[in-house]
Design an enzyme around this catalytic site. Structure first.
Site, PDB file in Angstrom:
ATOM      1  N   CYS A 113       0.823  -1.228   0.000  1.00  0.00           N
ATOM      2  CA  CYS A 113       0.000   0.000   0.000  1.00  0.00           C
ATOM      3  C   CYS A 113       0.849   1.267   0.000  1.00  0.00           C
ATOM      4  O   CYS A 113       0.351   2.350  -0.298  1.00  0.00           O
ATOM      5  CB  CYS A 113      -0.930   0.003   1.204  1.00  0.00           C
ATOM      6  SG  CYS A 113      -2.000  -1.433   1.263  1.00  0.00           S
ATOM      7  N   HIS A 254      -3.431   7.235   2.837  1.00  0.00           N
ATOM      8  CA  HIS A 254      -3.833   5.946   2.272  1.00  0.00           C
ATOM      9  C   HIS A 254      -5.223   5.602   2.812  1.00  0.00           C
ATOM     10  O   HIS A 254      -5.493   5.766   4.002  1.00  0.00           O
ATOM     11  CB  HIS A 254      -2.807   4.888   2.700  1.00  0.00           C
ATOM     12  CG  HIS A 254      -3.223   3.495   2.373  1.00  0.00           C
ATOM     13  ND1 HIS A 254      -3.779   3.151   1.159  1.00  0.00           N
ATOM     14  CD2 HIS A 254      -3.182   2.346   3.118  1.00  0.00           C
ATOM     15  CE1 HIS A 254      -4.049   1.855   1.170  1.00  0.00           C
ATOM     16  NE2 HIS A 254      -3.714   1.353   2.338  1.00  0.00           N
ATOM     17  N   ASN A 284     -10.092  -0.087   0.027  1.00  0.00           N
ATOM     18  CA  ASN A 284      -8.635   0.013   0.094  1.00  0.00           C
ATOM     19  C   ASN A 284      -8.056  -0.483  -1.234  1.00  0.00           C
ATOM     20  O   ASN A 284      -8.060  -1.689  -1.503  1.00  0.00           O
ATOM     21  CB  ASN A 284      -8.137  -0.837   1.270  1.00  0.00           C
ATOM     22  CG  ASN A 284      -6.621  -0.821   1.405  1.00  0.00           C
ATOM     23  OD1 ASN A 284      -5.913  -0.346   0.524  1.00  0.00           O
ATOM     24  ND2 ASN A 284      -6.128  -1.351   2.513  1.00  0.00           N
TER      25      ASN A 284
HETATM   26  O1  UT7 Z   1      -3.736  -1.150   3.726  1.00  0.00           O
HETATM   27  C1  UT7 Z   1      -2.799  -1.825   4.472  1.00  0.00           C
HETATM   28  C2  UT7 Z   1      -2.964  -1.633   5.896  1.00  0.00           C
HETATM   29  N1  UT7 Z   1      -4.228  -2.155   6.352  1.00  0.00           N
HETATM   30  C3  UT7 Z   1      -4.766  -1.626   7.402  1.00  0.00           C
HETATM   31  O2  UT7 Z   1      -4.242  -0.680   7.920  1.00  0.00           O
HETATM   32  C4  UT7 Z   1      -6.021  -2.260   7.956  1.00  0.00           C
HETATM   33  C5  UT7 Z   1      -6.008  -2.132   9.430  1.00  0.00           C
HETATM   34  N2  UT7 Z   1      -7.092  -2.812  10.118  1.00  0.00           N
HETATM   35  C6  UT7 Z   1      -8.388  -2.474  10.007  1.00  0.00           C
HETATM   36  O3  UT7 Z   1      -8.769  -1.628   9.222  1.00  0.00           O
HETATM   37  C7  UT7 Z   1      -9.354  -3.115  10.978  1.00  0.00           C
HETATM   38  O4  UT7 Z   1      -8.637  -3.824  11.952  1.00  0.00           O
HETATM   39  C8  UT7 Z   1     -10.389  -4.069  10.313  1.00  0.00           C
HETATM   40  C9  UT7 Z   1     -11.424  -3.256   9.543  1.00  0.00           C
HETATM   41  C10 UT7 Z   1      -9.695  -5.019   9.372  1.00  0.00           C
HETATM   42  C11 UT7 Z   1     -11.141  -4.863  11.363  1.00  0.00           C
HETATM   43  O5  UT7 Z   1     -11.751  -4.001  12.303  1.00  0.00           O
HETATM   44  P1  UT7 Z   1     -11.578  -4.228  13.885  1.00  0.00           P
HETATM   45  O6  UT7 Z   1     -12.391  -3.212  14.537  1.00  0.00           O
HETATM   46  O7  UT7 Z   1     -10.092  -4.229  14.153  1.00  0.00           O
HETATM   47  O8  UT7 Z   1     -12.217  -5.641  14.087  1.00  0.00           O
HETATM   48  P2  UT7 Z   1     -11.562  -6.990  14.638  1.00  0.00           P
HETATM   49  O9  UT7 Z   1     -10.623  -7.562  13.634  1.00  0.00           O
HETATM   50  O10 UT7 Z   1     -11.051  -6.756  16.025  1.00  0.00           O
HETATM   51  O11 UT7 Z   1     -12.840  -7.894  14.732  1.00  0.00           O
HETATM   52  C12 UT7 Z   1     -13.924  -7.582  15.602  1.00  0.00           C
HETATM   53  C13 UT7 Z   1     -15.057  -8.566  15.339  1.00  0.00           C
HETATM   54  C14 UT7 Z   1     -14.603 -10.011  15.320  1.00  0.00           C
HETATM   55  O12 UT7 Z   1     -15.617 -10.788  15.914  1.00  0.00           O
HETATM   56  P3  UT7 Z   1     -15.449 -11.330  17.428  1.00  0.00           P
HETATM   57  O13 UT7 Z   1     -14.201 -12.158  17.401  1.00  0.00           O
HETATM   58  O14 UT7 Z   1     -15.312 -10.093  18.258  1.00  0.00           O
HETATM   59  O15 UT7 Z   1     -16.704 -12.087  17.649  1.00  0.00           O
HETATM   60  C15 UT7 Z   1     -14.541 -10.347  13.850  1.00  0.00           C
HETATM   61  O16 UT7 Z   1     -14.738 -11.706  13.585  1.00  0.00           O
HETATM   62  O17 UT7 Z   1     -15.633  -8.302  14.043  1.00  0.00           O
HETATM   63  C16 UT7 Z   1     -15.696  -9.537  13.327  1.00  0.00           C
HETATM   64  N3  UT7 Z   1     -15.593  -9.242  11.911  1.00  0.00           N
HETATM   65  C17 UT7 Z   1     -16.662  -8.982  11.127  1.00  0.00           C
HETATM   66  N4  UT7 Z   1     -17.981  -8.939  11.398  1.00  0.00           N
HETATM   67  C18 UT7 Z   1     -18.809  -8.640  10.385  1.00  0.00           C
HETATM   68  C19 UT7 Z   1     -14.469  -9.155  11.151  1.00  0.00           C
HETATM   69  N5  UT7 Z   1     -14.797  -8.849   9.882  1.00  0.00           N
HETATM   70  C20 UT7 Z   1     -16.153  -8.752   9.849  1.00  0.00           C
HETATM   71  C21 UT7 Z   1     -17.082  -8.461   8.832  1.00  0.00           C
HETATM   72  N6  UT7 Z   1     -18.385  -8.409   9.147  1.00  0.00           N
HETATM   73  N7  UT7 Z   1     -16.703  -8.208   7.570  1.00  0.00           N
END
Ligand code: UT7
Length: 327
Positions: A113, A254, A284
């Site tokens: 990225c 980004h 993204n």
């Molecule tokens: O471009 C390169 C760099 N990339 C980045 O900088 C991305 C950085 N990370 C992020 O943008 C975020 O961490 C995400 C958007 C990927 C995820 O958001 P989060 O608030 O960090 O969520 P999480 O990974 O902590 O997951 C929270 C919950 C989980 O469920 P449990 O374990 O709490 O029951 C996930 O399974 O959200 C769940 N989850 C979803 N639920 C519905 C993860 N993806 C989804 C989804 N829909 N698509």
């Protein structure tokens, strides 16, 4: 010393729009979750037959057209991507041939990225040192082809597209690139990767079946490093140029996550309304996200001569960087 000046911008994205409602039918997710956690509402996805150069080339041609520079004047072509048409030859050489940049130096760079900012940094050095006169830097990605469409953690995030800039060495102008800062920390490579498909784990049916050829991300850990790194590198490039945060007219981060963009904007104290966001429409797009945003702003006539523009990106490696220019 000469300064590298952006004289043209361009972008191209696939026609096909994939909305959050479409994704609700594919994986266990909701529009509400995607919008509130990421800011994304829809993204563009390449068709089965489309590849990176189908977008990288029109983006490059639009940038050249805006610059009013014929392709044969380009003597450096850089394509930043981790999803090239083919592992080799480099997609930059396809672009070089198609624009008629006969004999130009052409290579791809892999900085995920942050690829476009790395490309900008390399072109800046070439142009300032006299190694090239006219550079084309393309950032493009077709990550949909390397996405596991059963993994809700990643498949809702990425979109396809390409953006490009044409840079010229200019000895007279006050405007141009004021600085580029680039960094990496390979200890954190495991946070965001495609484990298989390279020489460590060459393409194999076993890895395909185990989904190891697709993007894997530990999102939450990546998120925290992203906010800190983007703020630090932006601060660094501004300090090196002797500029204060409030002098930034446009912050183009980004577009990985709206919450990251807002947190970084707050840390940097970017003035209200001076951060450009288009993540809701494209998701993204990795190396393409900064040049797509830059082209949208530019074509809308929203960047004025003399404006201070700060770009920053973060991605797999981990690598991060910032570029600063006076328009
Ligand atoms: O471009 C390169 C760099 N990339 C980045 O900088 C991305 C950085 N990370 C992020 O943008 C975020 O961490 C995400 C958007 C990927 C995820 O958001 P989060 O608030 O960090 O969520 P999480 O990974 O902590 O997951 C929270 C919950 C989980 O469920 P449990 O374990 O709490 O029951 C996930 O399974 O959200 C769940 N989850 C979803 N639920 C519905 C993860 N993806 C989804 C989804 N829909 N698509």
């Amino acid at each position: 010393m000469k300064r590298a000046r952006i004289v043209g911008t361009g972008m191209a994205v696939p026609e096909k729009v994939l909305t959050n409602a479409d994704l609700e039918k594919i994986v266990d997710t909701t529009d509400e979750w995607i919008v509130s956690r990421t800011g994304i509402r829809e993204r563009r996805i390449a068709s089965e037959h489309e590849a990176l150069s189908d977008f990288a080339l029109p983006a490059a041609q639009r940038a050249l057209e805006m610059a009013g520079i014929p392709g044969d004047e380009v003597d450096l072509v850089i394509c930043a991507t981790v999803s090239p048409d083919t592992p080799f030859p480099a997609t930059s050489t396809q672009i070089q041939a198609a624009i008629g940049a006969a004999g130009a130096a052409a290579f791809d760079i892999s900085a995920a990225c942050t690829g476009f900012i790395y490309g900008l940094g390399i072109a800046n050095q070439y142009l300032r040192a006299g190694g090239a006169k006219t550079a084309l830097v393309v950032g493009g990605e077709i990550l949909s082809k390397f996405t596991d469409w059963t993994d809700r953690n990643t498949c809702v995030l990425f979109g396809d597209g390409a953006g490009a800039v044409v840079l010229r060495a200019d000895g007279e102008s006050e405007s141009g690139i004021l600085g580029v800062s680039l960094h990496s920390d390979g200890h954190l490579g495991h946070l965001l990767q495609r484990p298989a498909g390279g020489s460590r784990r060459p393409p194999s049916l076993r890895d395909l079946e185990a989904d190891q050829s697709f993007i894997k991300m530990r999102g939450n850990e990546t998120f925290k490093v992203a906010v800190r790194s983007l703020a630090e590198v932006s601060d660094e490039v501004l300090k090196a140029a002797g500029l204060a945060h409030e002098e930034v007219d446009w912050f183009i981060p980004h577009q990985a996550n709206l919450r990251i963009i807002e947190a970084v904007g707050r840390r940097l104290e970017i003035r209200e309304g001076h951060t450009y966001v288009n993540i809701e429409r494209y998701g993204n797009t990795s190396a393409a996200s900064v040049p797509i945003a830059l082209d949208e702003l530019n074509r809308a006539g929203r960047i004025e001569e003399g404006d201070i523009v700060l770009c920053a990106a973060f991605g797999s490696g981990l690598v991060w960087g910032a570029g600063l220019f006076r328009w």
